[in-house]
Design a protein around this motif. Structure first.
Motif, PDB file in Angstrom:
ATOM      1  N   ARG A  89       0.830  -1.211   0.000  1.00 45.00           N
ATOM      2  CA  ARG A  89       0.000   0.000   0.000  1.00 45.00           C
ATOM      3  C   ARG A  89       0.860   1.254   0.000  1.00 45.00           C
ATOM      4  O   ARG A  89       0.601   2.213  -0.741  1.00 45.00           O
ATOM      5  CB  ARG A  89      -0.918   0.008   1.231  1.00 45.00           C
ATOM      6  N   ARG A  90       1.878   1.261   0.854  1.00 45.15           N
ATOM      7  CA  ARG A  90       2.724   2.444   0.961  1.00 45.15           C
ATOM      8  C   ARG A  90       3.416   2.745  -0.358  1.00 45.15           C
ATOM      9  O   ARG A  90       3.453   3.892  -0.812  1.00 45.15           O
ATOM     10  CB  ARG A  90       3.761   2.237   2.065  1.00 45.15           C
ATOM     11  N   ALA A  91       3.947   1.716  -0.989  1.00 47.20           N
ATOM     12  CA  ALA A  91       4.648   1.915  -2.256  1.00 47.20           C
ATOM     13  C   ALA A  91       3.687   2.293  -3.375  1.00 47.20           C
ATOM     14  O   ALA A  91       4.021   3.091  -4.266  1.00 47.20           O
ATOM     15  CB  ALA A  91       5.425   0.659  -2.627  1.00 47.20           C
ATOM     16  N   THR A  92       2.477   1.740  -3.344  1.00 49.35           N
ATOM     17  CA  THR A  92       1.473   2.060  -4.363  1.00 49.35           C
ATOM     18  C   THR A  92       1.041   3.507  -4.274  1.00 49.35           C
ATOM     19  O   THR A  92       0.972   4.226  -5.281  1.00 49.35           O
ATOM     20  CB  THR A  92       0.252   1.128  -4.223  1.00 49.35           C
ATOM     21  N   VAL A  93       0.732   3.975  -3.074  1.00 51.87           N
ATOM     22  CA  VAL A  93       0.300   5.358  -2.879  1.00 51.87           C
ATOM     23  C   VAL A  93       1.379   6.337  -3.330  1.00 51.87           C
ATOM     24  O   VAL A  93       1.088   7.393  -3.891  1.00 51.87           O
ATOM     25  CB  VAL A  93      -0.077   5.601  -1.400  1.00 51.87           C
ATOM     26  N   ALA A  94       2.641   5.964  -3.131  1.00 47.85           N
ATOM     27  CA  ALA A  94       3.752   6.827  -3.535  1.00 47.85           C
ATOM     28  C   ALA A  94       4.029   6.761  -5.032  1.00 47.85           C
ATOM     29  O   ALA A  94       4.865   7.502  -5.543  1.00 47.85           O
ATOM     30  CB  ALA A  94       5.014   6.434  -2.771  1.00 47.85           C
ATOM     31  N   GLY A  95       3.333   5.888  -5.746  1.00 51.38           N
ATOM     32  CA  GLY A  95       3.544   5.763  -7.180  1.00 51.38           C
ATOM     33  C   GLY A  95       4.761   4.951  -7.560  1.00 51.38           C
ATOM     34  O   GLY A  95       5.150   4.929  -8.733  1.00 51.38           O
ATOM     35  N   ALA A  96       5.356   4.245  -6.590  1.00 50.86           N
ATOM     36  CA  ALA A  96       6.595   3.517  -6.861  1.00 50.86           C
ATOM     37  C   ALA A  96       6.370   2.195  -7.577  1.00 50.86           C
ATOM     38  O   ALA A  96       7.332   1.590  -8.054  1.00 50.86           O
ATOM     39  CB  ALA A  96       7.348   3.267  -5.553  1.00 50.86           C
ATOM     40  N   LEU A  97       5.115   1.742  -7.646  1.00 50.57           N
ATOM     41  CA  LEU A  97       4.845   0.447  -8.276  1.00 50.57           C
ATOM     42  C   LEU A  97       4.166   0.569  -9.628  1.00 50.57           C
ATOM     43  O   LEU A  97       3.753  -0.422 -10.228  1.00 50.57           O
ATOM     44  CB  LEU A  97       3.979  -0.423  -7.357  1.00 50.57           C
ATOM     45  N   ASP A  98       4.044   1.776 -10.156  1.00 49.16           N
ATOM     46  CA  ASP A  98       3.426   1.961 -11.460  1.00 49.16           C
ATOM     47  C   ASP A  98       4.245   1.277 -12.552  1.00 49.16           C
ATOM     48  O   ASP A  98       5.464   1.122 -12.425  1.00 49.16           O
ATOM     49  CB  ASP A  98       3.314   3.451 -11.787  1.00 49.16           C
ATOM     50  N   GLY A  99       3.576   0.890 -13.632  1.00 45.98           N
ATOM     51  CA  GLY A  99       4.277   0.356 -14.791  1.00 45.98           C
ATOM     52  C   GLY A  99       4.223  -1.146 -14.943  1.00 45.98           C
ATOM     53  O   GLY A  99       4.805  -1.685 -15.886  1.00 45.98           O
ATOM     54  N   TRP A 100       3.508  -1.861 -14.053  1.00 48.73           N
ATOM     55  CA  TRP A 100       3.439  -3.317 -14.164  1.00 48.73           C
ATOM     56  C   TRP A 100       2.605  -3.710 -15.375  1.00 48.73           C
ATOM     57  O   TRP A 100       1.746  -2.959 -15.843  1.00 48.73           O
ATOM     58  CB  TRP A 100       2.875  -3.929 -12.887  1.00 48.73           C
ATOM     59  N   GLN A 101       2.866  -4.937 -15.846  1.00 50.87           N
ATOM     60  CA  GLN A 101       2.185  -5.439 -17.041  1.00 50.87           C
ATOM     61  C   GLN A 101       1.224  -6.583 -16.745  1.00 50.87           C
ATOM     62  O   GLN A 101       0.239  -6.754 -17.453  1.00 50.87           O
ATOM     63  CB  GLN A 101       3.228  -5.916 -18.061  1.00 50.87           C
ATOM     64  N   GLY A 110      -0.899 -14.064  -1.951  1.00 51.19           N
ATOM     65  CA  GLY A 110      -0.056 -12.905  -2.207  1.00 51.19           C
ATOM     66  C   GLY A 110      -0.180 -12.440  -3.648  1.00 51.19           C
ATOM     67  O   GLY A 110      -1.163 -12.728  -4.337  1.00 51.19           O
ATOM     68  N   LEU A 111       0.846 -11.734  -4.101  1.00 51.06           N
ATOM     69  CA  LEU A 111       0.771 -11.080  -5.408  1.00 51.06           C
ATOM     70  C   LEU A 111       2.130 -11.055  -6.081  1.00 51.06           C
ATOM     71  O   LEU A 111       3.148 -10.792  -5.437  1.00 51.06           O
ATOM     72  CB  LEU A 111       0.269  -9.632  -5.213  1.00 51.06           C
ATOM     73  N   HIS A 112       2.155 -11.339  -7.381  1.00 47.85           N
ATOM     74  CA  HIS A 112       3.308 -11.084  -8.232  1.00 47.85           C
ATOM     75  C   HIS A 112       2.932 -10.004  -9.227  1.00 47.85           C
ATOM     76  O   HIS A 112       1.905 -10.135  -9.907  1.00 47.85           O
ATOM     77  CB  HIS A 112       3.711 -12.340  -9.022  1.00 47.85           C
ATOM     78  N   LEU A 113       3.734  -8.941  -9.308  1.00 48.66           N
ATOM     79  CA  LEU A 113       3.576  -7.935 -10.356  1.00 48.66           C
ATOM     80  C   LEU A 113       4.738  -8.079 -11.327  1.00 48.66           C
ATOM     81  O   LEU A 113       5.903  -8.048 -10.917  1.00 48.66           O
ATOM     82  CB  LEU A 113       3.558  -6.522  -9.752  1.00 48.66           C
ATOM     83  N   HIS A 114       4.435  -8.235 -12.615  1.00 50.51           N
ATOM     84  CA  HIS A 114       5.453  -8.400 -13.646  1.00 50.51           C
ATOM     85  C   HIS A 114       5.762  -7.065 -14.305  1.00 50.51           C
ATOM     86  O   HIS A 114       4.838  -6.340 -14.703  1.00 50.51           O
ATOM     87  CB  HIS A 114       4.969  -9.378 -14.722  1.00 50.51           C
ATOM     88  N   TYR A 115       7.051  -6.765 -14.433  1.00 52.01           N
ATOM     89  CA  TYR A 115       7.532  -5.530 -15.045  1.00 52.01           C
ATOM     90  C   TYR A 115       8.502  -5.863 -16.184  1.00 52.01           C
ATOM     91  O   TYR A 115       9.071  -6.965 -16.213  1.00 52.01           O
ATOM     92  CB  TYR A 115       8.266  -4.669 -14.014  1.00 52.01           C
ATOM     93  N   PRO A 116       8.743  -4.921 -17.108  1.00 49.16           N
ATOM     94  CA  PRO A 116       9.763  -5.165 -18.120  1.00 49.16           C
ATOM     95  C   PRO A 116      11.096  -5.534 -17.464  1.00 49.16           C
ATOM     96  O   PRO A 116      11.489  -4.949 -16.447  1.00 49.16           O
ATOM     97  CB  PRO A 116       9.856  -3.811 -18.848  1.00 49.16           C
ATOM     98  N   GLY A 117      11.787  -6.524 -18.029  1.00 51.46           N
ATOM     99  CA  GLY A 117      13.015  -7.026 -17.421  1.00 51.46           C
ATOM    100  C   GLY A 117      14.169  -6.044 -17.470  1.00 51.46           C
ATOM    101  O   GLY A 117      14.295  -5.253 -18.411  1.00 51.46           O
ATOM    102  N   THR A 118      15.013  -6.098 -16.450  1.00 42.55           N
ATOM    103  CA  THR A 118      16.196  -5.236 -16.359  1.00 42.55           C
ATOM    104  C   THR A 118      17.396  -6.075 -15.927  1.00 42.55           C
ATOM    105  O   THR A 118      17.293  -7.283 -15.744  1.00 42.55           O
ATOM    106  CB  THR A 118      15.979  -4.117 -15.320  1.00 42.55           C
ATOM    107  N   ALA A 160      -4.024  -8.359 -16.947  1.00 41.91           N
ATOM    108  CA  ALA A 160      -2.903  -8.084 -17.840  1.00 41.91           C
ATOM    109  C   ALA A 160      -3.144  -6.738 -18.514  1.00 41.91           C
ATOM    110  O   ALA A 160      -4.278  -6.416 -18.892  1.00 41.91           O
ATOM    111  CB  ALA A 160      -2.765  -9.187 -18.885  1.00 41.91           C
ATOM    112  N   VAL A 161      -2.091  -5.947 -18.639  1.00 42.66           N
ATOM    113  CA  VAL A 161      -2.175  -4.618 -19.224  1.00 42.66           C
ATOM    114  C   VAL A 161      -1.473  -4.631 -20.579  1.00 42.66           C
ATOM    115  O   VAL A 161      -0.358  -5.130 -20.699  1.00 42.66           O
ATOM    116  CB  VAL A 161      -1.515  -3.570 -18.298  1.00 42.66           C
ATOM    117  N   LYS A 162      -2.111  -4.089 -21.599  1.00 39.53           N
ATOM    118  CA  LYS A 162      -1.553  -4.106 -22.944  1.00 39.53           C
ATOM    119  C   LYS A 162      -0.455  -3.063 -23.143  1.00 39.53           C
ATOM    120  O   LYS A 162       0.337  -3.157 -24.069  1.00 39.53           O
ATOM    121  CB  LYS A 162      -2.656  -3.893 -23.972  1.00 39.53           C
ATOM    122  N   ALA A 163      -0.415  -2.041 -22.293  1.00 40.75           N
ATOM    123  CA  ALA A 163       0.600  -0.986 -22.417  1.00 40.75           C
ATOM    124  C   ALA A 163       1.997  -1.574 -22.244  1.00 40.75           C
ATOM    125  O   ALA A 163       2.167  -2.612 -21.588  1.00 40.75           O
ATOM    126  CB  ALA A 163       0.357   0.095 -21.373  1.00 40.75           C
TER     127      ALA A 163
END
Length: 273
Positions: A89-101, A110-118, A160-163
């Motif tokens: 919640r804390r990270a979400t409110v701060a916008g730190a978790l934006d961009g997941w696919q 629990g939860l897995h959020l997938h992001y572009p690989g780095t 799933a997000v198409k962006a």
């Protein structure tokens, strides 16, 4: 024990992942232990090899290496001794978790959020029940099965997000959820102009050593925003002088402004706890 319905055709799913470009390898049915000698290093998109593996163990779980060229994963753990939803919640409110696919519900709830690989490395905030999987790690993919004495459930895609998505900055998440103790600033001035206050805060940021730069910038940006100061370019410049990348400095400033404004951030539908 909570049980699942009939088992899906895991070979078909493994081949579909491979066809989409994801390298896969088999893990122990119901678990995360690799069934190949070199673990995720054996991952492949070769359909013949994949057929061999699942002909040998039809109920094997499907795993994939994390990090580029695949995806990174933020893991919100749920365990008997605690869970990561408060940190989420804390990270979400701060916008730190934006961009997941993709958002994946894990067997524990629990939860897995997938992001572009780095090329970032794996990380863990054990006290906050938050993990990060990137280079050198791997995760199970739906519809793999997770089994313990308490439950037997499958990994499930929630959304799933198409962006295209944006990579997760694990260092930013770490500093937000578990920041290092800040260097004590000199006494904050009172009854001064906005320019003087900004200059004082910028001086504090510019003095920070490696490991505390982002935390100090976040603190300074919060103080400036509370004082009604909108132009924080001087703080960004000070952070860059201290050695922080400009992009990261701008992200930290924006995060601090959202936190002070209590602005809501987007969250995966149905999973914000």
């Amino acid at each position: 024990m909570t049980t699942t319905d009939t088992a899906p055709d895991l070979l078909t799913h493994a081949l579909a992942y491979a066809e989409s470009g994801l390298r896969v390898f088999p893990c122990l049915p119901g678990g995360k232990t690799p069934l190949t000698s070199s673990g995720f290093l054996d991952a492949t998109t070769d359909p013949d090899r994949i057929r061999e593996w699942w002909a040998w163990r039809p109920h094997a779980n499907i795993a994939t290496p994390t990090g580029a060229p695949g995806f990174d994963v933020l893991d919100v753990d749920v365990r008997p001794d605690g869970n990561g939803w408060a940190a989420y919640r804390r990270a979400t409110v701060a916008g730190a978790l934006d961009g997941w696919q993709r958002a994946i519900r894990t067997p524990s709830g629990g939860l897995h959020l997938h992001y572009p690989g780095t090329n970032q490395r794996n990380g863990s905030l054990r006290d906050h029940h938050i993990d990060f999987r990137a280079t050198g790690g791997y995760v199970l993919l739906p519809p793999s099965l997770g089994q313990t004495k308490a439950y037997s459930r499958r990994y499930e895609v929630i959304r799933a997000v198409k962006a295209p998505g944006q990579p997760l900055d694990w260092a930013r998440v770490t500093h937000l959820i578990a920041p290092p103790a800040p260097c004590a600033p000199r006494r904050e001035p009172r009854d001064v102009s906005d320019e003087q206050r900004t200059a004082w805060l910028a001086s504090h940021v510019a003095r920070q050593p490696t490991g505390n730069r982002n935390n100090a910038l976040f603190w300074a940006a919060c103080r400036a925003t509370e004082a009604g100061i909108a132009d924080l370019d001087a703080l960004v410049d000070a952070a860059v002088t201290a050695g922080l990348p400009r992009r990261q400095a701008n992200l930290t400033i924006a995060s601090a402004q959202r936190v002070i404004a209590h602005g809501p951030a987007s969250s995966p539908t149905g999973i914000y706890r």
